[in-house]
Design an enzyme around this catalytic site. Sequence first.
Site, mmCIF file in Angstrom:
data_model
loop_
_atom_site.group_PDB
_atom_site.id
_atom_site.type_symbol
_atom_site.label_atom_id
_atom_site.label_comp_id
_atom_site.label_asym_id
_atom_site.label_seq_id
_atom_site.Cartn_x
_atom_site.Cartn_y
_atom_site.Cartn_z
ATOM 1 N N TYR A 26 -21.665 -71.979 3.868
ATOM 2 C CA TYR A 26 -20.234 -71.670 3.852
ATOM 3 C C TYR A 26 -19.318 -72.898 3.889
ATOM 4 C CZ TYR A 26 -22.147 -67.078 4.842
ATOM 5 O OH TYR A 26 -22.856 -65.917 4.769
ATOM 6 N N ASN A 77 -11.889 -60.924 1.882
ATOM 7 C CA ASN A 77 -13.265 -61.355 2.041
ATOM 8 C C ASN A 77 -13.847 -60.428 3.100
ATOM 9 O OD1 ASN A 77 -15.718 -62.475 2.668
ATOM 10 N ND2 ASN A 77 -14.993 -64.586 2.601
ATOM 11 N N ASP A 90 -12.915 -47.108 0.802
ATOM 12 C CA ASP A 90 -11.976 -45.990 0.698
ATOM 13 C C ASP A 90 -10.553 -46.416 1.063
ATOM 14 O OD1 ASP A 90 -13.989 -44.270 -0.116
ATOM 15 O OD2 ASP A 90 -14.239 -43.330 1.849
ATOM 16 N N HIS A 103 -15.806 -64.012 -2.042
ATOM 17 C CA HIS A 103 -16.979 -64.409 -1.252
ATOM 18 C C HIS A 103 -17.144 -65.906 -1.401
ATOM 19 C CE1 HIS A 103 -18.226 -60.339 -0.405
ATOM 20 N NE2 HIS A 103 -17.901 -60.060 -1.654
ATOM 21 N N ILE A 104 -17.309 -66.600 -0.304
ATOM 22 C CA ILE A 104 -17.445 -68.052 -0.323
ATOM 23 C C ILE A 104 -18.740 -68.458 -1.013
ATOM 24 C CG2 ILE A 104 -17.698 -70.095 1.139
ATOM 25 C CD1 ILE A 104 -15.846 -68.571 3.181
ATOM 26 N N SER A 105 -19.817 -67.765 -0.705
ATOM 27 C CA SER A 105 -21.105 -68.054 -1.342
ATOM 28 C C SER A 105 -21.288 -67.134 -2.547
ATOM 29 C CB SER A 105 -22.248 -67.849 -0.346
ATOM 30 O OG SER A 105 -22.389 -66.468 -0.032
ATOM 31 N N ARG A 114 -27.468 -58.380 -0.260
ATOM 32 C CA ARG A 114 -26.114 -58.893 -0.478
ATOM 33 C C ARG A 114 -25.631 -58.715 -1.918
ATOM 34 N NH1 ARG A 114 -24.697 -61.866 4.116
ATOM 35 N NH2 ARG A 114 -26.474 -62.739 5.245
#
Length: 151
Positions: A26, A77, A90, A103-105, A114
């Site tokens: 990260y 995020n 929802d 998403h950072i990665s 994931r």
Amino acid sequence: MLTARKILVLNGPNLNLLGKRQPEIYGHETLGDVEAECRSIAAELGFSVDFRQSNAEHELISWLHEARETVAGIVINPAGYSHTSVAIMDALAACPCPIIEVHISNIHRREAFRHHSYVSHVATGVICGCGTQGYTLALRRLSVLLEKVTP
């Protein structure tokens, strides 16, 4: 009441540990660094930013409910809730504004669980694998999307 140039930047669980938790994945920037950069880019683009983080799913959902009538766009995020939370999906689906998932990665190069994000089903766009720069990319994309709907 809609605040036409206000963007909600919402961060899910464990992002309060950014810079300390798994920096090899990260990075070393803190959530405070991300917030400062978001505020700087948003100001450049003519937006204000409501920047929040919570480890509690119900709190994220309540903030999304509030945002329905007050923001022009959402950057989220959802972190680990991406892969588990139909409730967050929802809540986002009830928001009429554009939504950019960050998403950072690169979640597609990580563990198989994931690879699926419920949030992606309702997001206008998804940015992953760009590090914390993904947040500023998301703000820039929202700016373009919102210019298309603003007379």
